[in-house]
Design a protein around this motif. Sequence first.
Motif, PDB file in Angstrom:
ATOM      1  N   ILE A 228       0.847  -1.205   0.000  1.00  0.00           N
ATOM      2  CA  ILE A 228       0.000   0.000   0.000  1.00  0.00           C
ATOM      3  C   ILE A 228       0.880   1.252   0.000  1.00  0.00           C
ATOM      4  O   ILE A 228       0.677   2.172  -0.805  1.00  0.00           O
ATOM      5  CB  ILE A 228      -0.965  -0.010   1.206  1.00  0.00           C
ATOM      6  CG1 ILE A 228      -1.977  -1.152   1.045  1.00  0.00           C
ATOM      7  CG2 ILE A 228      -1.680   1.327   1.362  1.00  0.00           C
ATOM      8  CD1 ILE A 228      -2.809  -1.453   2.271  1.00  0.00           C
ATOM      9  N   ASP A 229       1.880   1.268   0.873  1.00  0.00           N
ATOM     10  CA  ASP A 229       2.753   2.450   0.968  1.00  0.00           C
ATOM     11  C   ASP A 229       3.470   2.739  -0.350  1.00  0.00           C
ATOM     12  O   ASP A 229       3.692   3.882  -0.721  1.00  0.00           O
ATOM     13  CB  ASP A 229       3.793   2.257   2.087  1.00  0.00           C
ATOM     14  CG  ASP A 229       3.154   2.267   3.477  1.00  0.00           C
ATOM     15  OD1 ASP A 229       1.970   2.627   3.593  1.00  0.00           O
ATOM     16  OD2 ASP A 229       3.852   1.898   4.446  1.00  0.00           O
ATOM     17  N   GLN A 230       3.805   1.682  -1.058  1.00  0.00           N
ATOM     18  CA  GLN A 230       4.506   1.858  -2.328  1.00  0.00           C
ATOM     19  C   GLN A 230       3.566   2.295  -3.447  1.00  0.00           C
ATOM     20  O   GLN A 230       3.932   3.058  -4.336  1.00  0.00           O
ATOM     21  CB  GLN A 230       5.165   0.522  -2.711  1.00  0.00           C
ATOM     22  CG  GLN A 230       5.745   0.504  -4.120  1.00  0.00           C
ATOM     23  CD  GLN A 230       6.303  -0.866  -4.480  1.00  0.00           C
ATOM     24  OE1 GLN A 230       7.266  -1.327  -3.873  1.00  0.00           O
ATOM     25  NE2 GLN A 230       5.687  -1.530  -5.448  1.00  0.00           N
ATOM     26  N   THR A 231       2.324   1.797  -3.416  1.00  0.00           N
ATOM     27  CA  THR A 231       1.432   1.970  -4.557  1.00  0.00           C
ATOM     28  C   THR A 231       0.662   3.291  -4.545  1.00  0.00           C
ATOM     29  O   THR A 231       0.385   3.854  -5.605  1.00  0.00           O
ATOM     30  CB  THR A 231       0.465   0.767  -4.649  1.00  0.00           C
ATOM     31  OG1 THR A 231       1.238  -0.428  -4.553  1.00  0.00           O
ATOM     32  CG2 THR A 231      -0.301   0.739  -5.949  1.00  0.00           C
ATOM     33  N   VAL A 232       0.309   3.790  -3.362  1.00  0.00           N
ATOM     34  CA  VAL A 232      -0.492   5.015  -3.302  1.00  0.00           C
ATOM     35  C   VAL A 232       0.187   6.184  -4.045  1.00  0.00           C
ATOM     36  O   VAL A 232      -0.452   6.829  -4.881  1.00  0.00           O
ATOM     37  CB  VAL A 232      -0.848   5.375  -1.834  1.00  0.00           C
ATOM     38  CG1 VAL A 232      -1.557   6.722  -1.770  1.00  0.00           C
ATOM     39  CG2 VAL A 232      -1.703   4.280  -1.212  1.00  0.00           C
ATOM     40  N   PRO A 233       1.475   6.449  -3.794  1.00  0.00           N
ATOM     41  CA  PRO A 233       2.104   7.554  -4.545  1.00  0.00           C
ATOM     42  C   PRO A 233       2.130   7.308  -6.059  1.00  0.00           C
ATOM     43  O   PRO A 233       2.086   8.254  -6.843  1.00  0.00           O
ATOM     44  CB  PRO A 233       3.542   7.599  -4.001  1.00  0.00           C
ATOM     45  CG  PRO A 233       3.532   6.808  -2.739  1.00  0.00           C
ATOM     46  CD  PRO A 233       2.399   5.847  -2.818  1.00  0.00           C
ATOM     47  N   GLN A 234       2.185   6.043  -6.469  1.00  0.00           N
ATOM     48  CA  GLN A 234       2.173   5.742  -7.914  1.00  0.00           C
ATOM     49  C   GLN A 234       0.819   6.096  -8.518  1.00  0.00           C
ATOM     50  O   GLN A 234       0.742   6.598  -9.646  1.00  0.00           O
ATOM     51  CB  GLN A 234       2.490   4.263  -8.151  1.00  0.00           C
ATOM     52  CG  GLN A 234       3.924   3.895  -7.749  1.00  0.00           C
ATOM     53  CD  GLN A 234       4.199   2.395  -7.793  1.00  0.00           C
ATOM     54  OE1 GLN A 234       3.286   1.581  -7.971  1.00  0.00           O
ATOM     55  NE2 GLN A 234       5.456   2.027  -7.622  1.00  0.00           N
ATOM     56  N   ALA A 235      -0.252   5.859  -7.770  1.00  0.00           N
ATOM     57  CA  ALA A 235      -1.594   6.230  -8.255  1.00  0.00           C
ATOM     58  C   ALA A 235      -1.697   7.745  -8.330  1.00  0.00           C
ATOM     59  O   ALA A 235      -2.178   8.307  -9.324  1.00  0.00           O
ATOM     60  CB  ALA A 235      -2.669   5.656  -7.331  1.00  0.00           C
ATOM     61  N   ASP A 236      -1.215   8.429  -7.292  1.00  0.00           N
ATOM     62  CA  ASP A 236      -1.248   9.905  -7.269  1.00  0.00           C
ATOM     63  C   ASP A 236      -0.535  10.483  -8.486  1.00  0.00           C
ATOM     64  O   ASP A 236      -1.039  11.392  -9.134  1.00  0.00           O
ATOM     65  CB  ASP A 236      -0.543  10.436  -6.007  1.00  0.00           C
ATOM     66  CG  ASP A 236      -1.355  10.170  -4.747  1.00  0.00           C
ATOM     67  OD1 ASP A 236      -2.551   9.820  -4.874  1.00  0.00           O
ATOM     68  OD2 ASP A 236      -0.785  10.282  -3.637  1.00  0.00           O
ATOM     69  N   LEU A 237       0.607   9.910  -8.784  1.00  0.00           N
ATOM     70  CA  LEU A 237       1.440  10.424  -9.875  1.00  0.00           C
ATOM     71  C   LEU A 237       0.710  10.426 -11.218  1.00  0.00           C
ATOM     72  O   LEU A 237       0.896  11.328 -12.035  1.00  0.00           O
ATOM     73  CB  LEU A 237       2.724   9.587  -9.968  1.00  0.00           C
ATOM     74  CG  LEU A 237       3.815  10.108 -10.881  1.00  0.00           C
ATOM     75  CD1 LEU A 237       4.472  11.356 -10.282  1.00  0.00           C
ATOM     76  CD2 LEU A 237       4.886   9.033 -11.117  1.00  0.00           C
ATOM     77  N   ILE A 238      -0.136   9.437 -11.442  1.00  0.00           N
ATOM     78  CA  ILE A 238      -0.826   9.375 -12.733  1.00  0.00           C
ATOM     79  C   ILE A 238      -2.290   9.837 -12.607  1.00  0.00           C
ATOM     80  O   ILE A 238      -3.088   9.663 -13.525  1.00  0.00           O
ATOM     81  CB  ILE A 238      -0.719   7.965 -13.388  1.00  0.00           C
ATOM     82  CG1 ILE A 238      -1.282   6.858 -12.483  1.00  0.00           C
ATOM     83  CG2 ILE A 238       0.722   7.658 -13.763  1.00  0.00           C
ATOM     84  CD1 ILE A 238      -1.291   5.465 -13.141  1.00  0.00           C
ATOM     85  N   GLY A 239      -2.618  10.424 -11.481  1.00  0.00           N
ATOM     86  CA  GLY A 239      -3.932  11.051 -11.322  1.00  0.00           C
ATOM     87  C   GLY A 239      -5.089  10.064 -11.178  1.00  0.00           C
ATOM     88  O   GLY A 239      -6.226  10.385 -11.531  1.00  0.00           O
ATOM     89  N   LEU A 240      -4.817   8.876 -10.648  1.00  0.00           N
ATOM     90  CA  LEU A 240      -5.905   7.928 -10.386  1.00  0.00           C
ATOM     91  C   LEU A 240      -6.172   7.887  -8.879  1.00  0.00           C
ATOM     92  O   LEU A 240      -5.294   8.194  -8.074  1.00  0.00           O
ATOM     93  CB  LEU A 240      -5.551   6.531 -10.903  1.00  0.00           C
ATOM     94  CG  LEU A 240      -5.346   6.393 -12.422  1.00  0.00           C
ATOM     95  CD1 LEU A 240      -5.015   4.952 -12.790  1.00  0.00           C
ATOM     96  CD2 LEU A 240      -6.572   6.863 -13.203  1.00  0.00           C
ATOM     97  N   THR A 241      -7.399   7.494  -8.530  1.00  0.00           N
ATOM     98  CA  THR A 241      -7.805   7.508  -7.123  1.00  0.00           C
ATOM     99  C   THR A 241      -7.968   6.093  -6.587  1.00  0.00           C
ATOM    100  O   THR A 241      -8.722   5.292  -7.158  1.00  0.00           O
ATOM    101  CB  THR A 241      -9.164   8.248  -6.975  1.00  0.00           C
ATOM    102  OG1 THR A 241      -9.038   9.497  -7.660  1.00  0.00           O
ATOM    103  CG2 THR A 241      -9.527   8.489  -5.530  1.00  0.00           C
ATOM    104  N   ILE A 242      -7.278   5.791  -5.497  1.00  0.00           N
ATOM    105  CA  ILE A 242      -7.437   4.476  -4.856  1.00  0.00           C
ATOM    106  C   ILE A 242      -8.851   4.406  -4.272  1.00  0.00           C
ATOM    107  O   ILE A 242      -9.275   5.334  -3.576  1.00  0.00           O
ATOM    108  CB  ILE A 242      -6.393   4.307  -3.712  1.00  0.00           C
ATOM    109  CG1 ILE A 242      -4.958   4.512  -4.212  1.00  0.00           C
ATOM    110  CG2 ILE A 242      -6.588   2.986  -2.977  1.00  0.00           C
ATOM    111  CD1 ILE A 242      -4.295   3.344  -4.866  1.00  0.00           C
TER     112      ILE A 242
END
Length: 311
Positions: A228-242
Amino acid sequence: EVKNLEEIFEQKIARDEKIEPKDWMPEKYRQTHIRQISQHAHSEIVGMLPEGNWITRAPSLRRKVALLAKVQDEAGHGLYLYSACETLGISRDELYDQLHTGKAKYSSIFNYPTITWADIGAIGWLVDGAAIINQVPLCSTSYGPYARAMVRVCKEESFHQRQGYEIMMTLAKGTPEQKEMAQDALNRWWWPSLMMLGPTDAESVHTEQSMKWKLKRKTNDELRQQFIDQTVPQADLIGLTIPDPDLKWNAKTKHYDFGEIDWDEFWQVVKGHGPCNHERMSARVNAWEKGEWVRDAAMAYAKKKEDKKLK
Ligand code: FAQ
């Protein structure tokens, strides 16, 4: 004498030395490795099916080549892992039989459908992402053949993860429809990806013993938090919402807090009642049955050659 052998075994584990196929090992160590390594192998093989569904429909030649290579890697991982498992004294036929009769499990994640092209992006990004987090610690697992297999597997998974993230990135900066497609895939794959890392530590029956034997180097909950800690910033970077309204950075713990996982859904899928369990199993059983003539022909040919040698 067993006492003595057991002491040698325990000392090797304590010194972080590898246990090799011909070394003495407790029967339960052998059995639990057969269980985990074979389930891992089965997951790689069944895991080819959701993606295989898109090989003929990949949107460009470049995407098709990458997807073909990825799915082929998964076949390779499965075969390595079956070989590693055979060193523990079980035959390939028995392993296949355990899968085909439903005795052995494979990962819950592969019982979900791949409805749109964005699902191929989500699988690479999230499913391979979670697989890497799970498998990097396994490179230092105590059983030699499993540990060595994991080194190469992790290198290939890292390519898989990046191809998936790149598909998501491209869709996320595409047309509004493409971005929506990427978001929809994230919505559907997020929670199953968290479940993939196994039940909570409190519910995990095998973790304690597997940690002692250094089969597992991290617990299910530790791996899930890391993912989770690794993936959330990756989603933010491409403008997608968890898709988790409770997801929040916790400055105190320096981790993300997250919402409740639907464990009923997880156990339903594990017990065979997920959206695609039936389809996946019948695809594997069918492939095995339809391949019978090939196996028979190969055996007949080998026997003929052997007979000639004897003459
Ligand atoms: N699905 O006590 P624990 C890939 C079962 S990656 C189904 O916590 P353990 C790459 C578990 O077997 C996916 N069943 O168990 C790829 C046990 O039942 P049992 C495969 C699950 O073993 C990417 C029971 O629940 N990776 O294929 C699941 O200590 C993209 C109690 O659980 C691996 O297998 C689940 N998700 O921890 C390919 C990695 N979780 O056996 C294609 C190696 C738990 O007593 C496309 N395995 N169960 O009947 C492991 O690290 C561990 O086995 C865990 C589970 C962490 C999965």
